[in-house]
Design an enzyme around this catalytic site. Sequence first.
Site, mmCIF file in Angstrom:
data_model
loop_
_atom_site.group_PDB
_atom_site.id
_atom_site.type_symbol
_atom_site.label_atom_id
_atom_site.label_comp_id
_atom_site.label_asym_id
_atom_site.label_seq_id
_atom_site.Cartn_x
_atom_site.Cartn_y
_atom_site.Cartn_z
ATOM 1 N N LYS A 114 36.142 -8.153 84.711
ATOM 2 C CA LYS A 114 36.387 -9.480 84.128
ATOM 3 C C LYS A 114 37.705 -10.115 84.604
ATOM 4 O O LYS A 114 37.766 -11.319 84.828
ATOM 5 C CB LYS A 114 36.356 -9.410 82.602
ATOM 6 C CG LYS A 114 34.952 -9.139 82.052
ATOM 7 C CD LYS A 114 34.937 -9.183 80.534
ATOM 8 C CE LYS A 114 33.534 -8.956 79.998
ATOM 9 N NZ LYS A 114 33.429 -9.157 78.557
ATOM 10 N N ASP B 122 32.355 -15.424 75.556
ATOM 11 C CA ASP B 122 32.344 -14.500 74.412
ATOM 12 C C ASP B 122 32.735 -15.184 73.100
ATOM 13 O O ASP B 122 32.141 -14.927 72.050
ATOM 14 C CB ASP B 122 33.290 -13.318 74.665
ATOM 15 C CG ASP B 122 32.672 -12.275 75.583
ATOM 16 O OD1 ASP B 122 31.433 -12.218 75.678
ATOM 17 O OD2 ASP B 122 33.447 -11.525 76.207
ATOM 18 N N GLY C 38 41.278 -4.688 65.838
ATOM 19 C CA GLY C 38 41.177 -4.397 67.266
ATOM 20 C C GLY C 38 41.912 -5.435 68.082
ATOM 21 O O GLY C 38 42.213 -6.546 67.591
ATOM 22 N N GLY D 81 39.417 -6.651 74.739
ATOM 23 C CA GLY D 81 38.879 -7.886 75.307
ATOM 24 C C GLY D 81 38.046 -8.671 74.308
ATOM 25 O O GLY D 81 38.169 -9.906 74.215
ATOM 26 N N ASN E 42 45.712 -3.577 64.586
ATOM 27 C CA ASN E 42 45.310 -2.684 65.678
ATOM 28 C C ASN E 42 46.144 -1.420 65.668
ATOM 29 O O ASN E 42 47.298 -1.425 65.264
ATOM 30 C CB ASN E 42 45.483 -3.409 67.024
ATOM 31 C CG ASN E 42 44.829 -2.649 68.160
ATOM 32 O OD1 ASN E 42 43.672 -2.270 68.049
ATOM 33 N ND2 ASN E 42 45.556 -2.405 69.238
HETATM 34 P P1 ATR Z 1 36.670 -4.202 74.437
HETATM 35 O O1 ATR Z 1 37.203 -4.734 75.725
HETATM 36 O O2 ATR Z 1 35.191 -3.945 74.454
HETATM 37 O O3 ATR Z 1 37.080 -5.003 73.270
HETATM 38 P P2 ATR Z 1 38.704 -2.137 74.476
HETATM 39 O O4 ATR Z 1 39.569 -3.023 75.283
HETATM 40 O O5 ATR Z 1 38.489 -0.733 74.932
HETATM 41 O O6 ATR Z 1 37.252 -2.726 74.264
HETATM 42 O O7 ATR Z 1 39.288 -2.135 72.983
HETATM 43 C C1 ATR Z 1 38.908 -1.197 72.065
HETATM 44 C C2 ATR Z 1 39.627 -1.471 70.745
HETATM 45 O O8 ATR Z 1 39.246 -0.437 69.835
HETATM 46 C C3 ATR Z 1 41.137 -1.429 70.836
HETATM 47 O O9 ATR Z 1 41.677 -2.327 69.904
HETATM 48 C C4 ATR Z 1 41.460 0.006 70.427
HETATM 49 O O10 ATR Z 1 42.740 0.206 69.873
HETATM 50 P P3 ATR Z 1 44.038 0.449 70.833
HETATM 51 O O11 ATR Z 1 44.436 -0.894 71.333
HETATM 52 O O12 ATR Z 1 45.010 1.051 69.922
HETATM 53 O O13 ATR Z 1 43.557 1.369 71.916
HETATM 54 C C5 ATR Z 1 40.426 0.220 69.348
HETATM 55 N N1 ATR Z 1 40.147 1.637 69.135
HETATM 56 C C6 ATR Z 1 39.506 2.484 69.974
HETATM 57 N N2 ATR Z 1 39.426 3.709 69.431
HETATM 58 C C7 ATR Z 1 40.028 3.643 68.203
HETATM 59 C C8 ATR Z 1 40.272 4.570 67.159
HETATM 60 N N3 ATR Z 1 39.839 5.835 67.237
HETATM 61 N N4 ATR Z 1 40.909 4.137 66.065
HETATM 62 C C9 ATR Z 1 41.337 2.854 65.958
HETATM 63 N N5 ATR Z 1 41.144 1.925 66.929
HETATM 64 C C10 ATR Z 1 40.507 2.314 68.026
#
Ligand code: ATR
Length: 291
Positions: free
Chosen positions: A80, A116, A141, A144, A165
């Site tokens: 992206k 999106d 979160g 992206g 987050n």
């Molecule tokens: P996308 O692009 O699909 O939104 P991503 O960039 O991988 O996916 O983002 C995943 C989100 O889930 C992030 O906010 C991540 O938190 P971090 O920024 O701290 O990494 C969150 N996330 C993933 N695993 C997690 C967990 N076990 N507990 C809490 N948050 C989690």
Amino acid sequence: MANTFTAAAQGLPDETTLAAVIGSPIAHSLSPTLLNAAFAAAGLTWHYTAVEVAPGEAEQALNDMRSTGLGGLSVTMPHKTAVANAVDRCTETATLLNAVNCVAPQGQELVGHNTDGEGFLGGLAHDANFTVAGCRAVVLGAGGAARAVVLALAQAGANSVTVINRTAEKAQETAQLAGPIGHTGDHQSLATADLIVNATSVGMHGGPPGMPCDPTLLHPGQVAIDLIYHPLVTPWMAALKKQDIEAHNGVSMLLFQAARAFNLWTNQPAPIEAMENAVTAALEARSHTAQ
Ligand code: ATR
């Protein structure tokens, strides 16, 4: 990479207009299901295909698009940002997000869009009787998907958007997309929110298990959207529904971002019902095989 973006290479008649999604991995993408259902329902001789493109090769895919006159291109992980930097021009939203999920030819130019946020708002309107203007939203979160949702909520006139987050710096960066109404917060912010969006991967099939927040911190009258659609009902959604809290999954966001792509490429309104039927059938089949 051989140019796969031709009707002949796809074994289709020459008069077929081709559209594609690039990503890695791409095998389980639901975009071909959604867009081919849309093209069929609209009576268009278009075909949509999924092409595995390795990291670092997105620019080549764009060059192929230029040379073959591809009708439209969807872009997913991990391309992206690379595509945002390789198109001729980005929309304001795609520029702010530094991420393109849809490329549409416009004259001689390839324009990068990010559908999106529009997909999220379209899905919210479709699923819930909810007014974003003036609402207090919490987004869990900061990846992206969260970024697109935070920006869309601010653009749609939310009163406040609070980002929670695990990684604080990313929360800060994401909240800034909402300008003065964007904040970071903690789980205490949940009690006073009108809308709570899970944009983390917690609860996703194959992702981290558990729930993105304690569901007992929410109460009836609030609307919760989980952007996850596999499974169709996450543990968080199930717990919320048990408490009589309105909760929806991410199918509608997926549907409406694809509908916007259809609309950008064909200049026609998307046949939402046909697309919804197709994606629902595919997701139900998938949930039975738990792929
Ligand atoms: P996308 O692009 O699909 O939104 P991503 O960039 O991988 O996916 O983002 C995943 C989100 O889930 C992030 O906010 C991540 O938190 P971090 O920024 O701290 O990494 C969150 N996330 C993933 N695993 C997690 C967990 N076990 N507990 C809490 N948050 C989690």
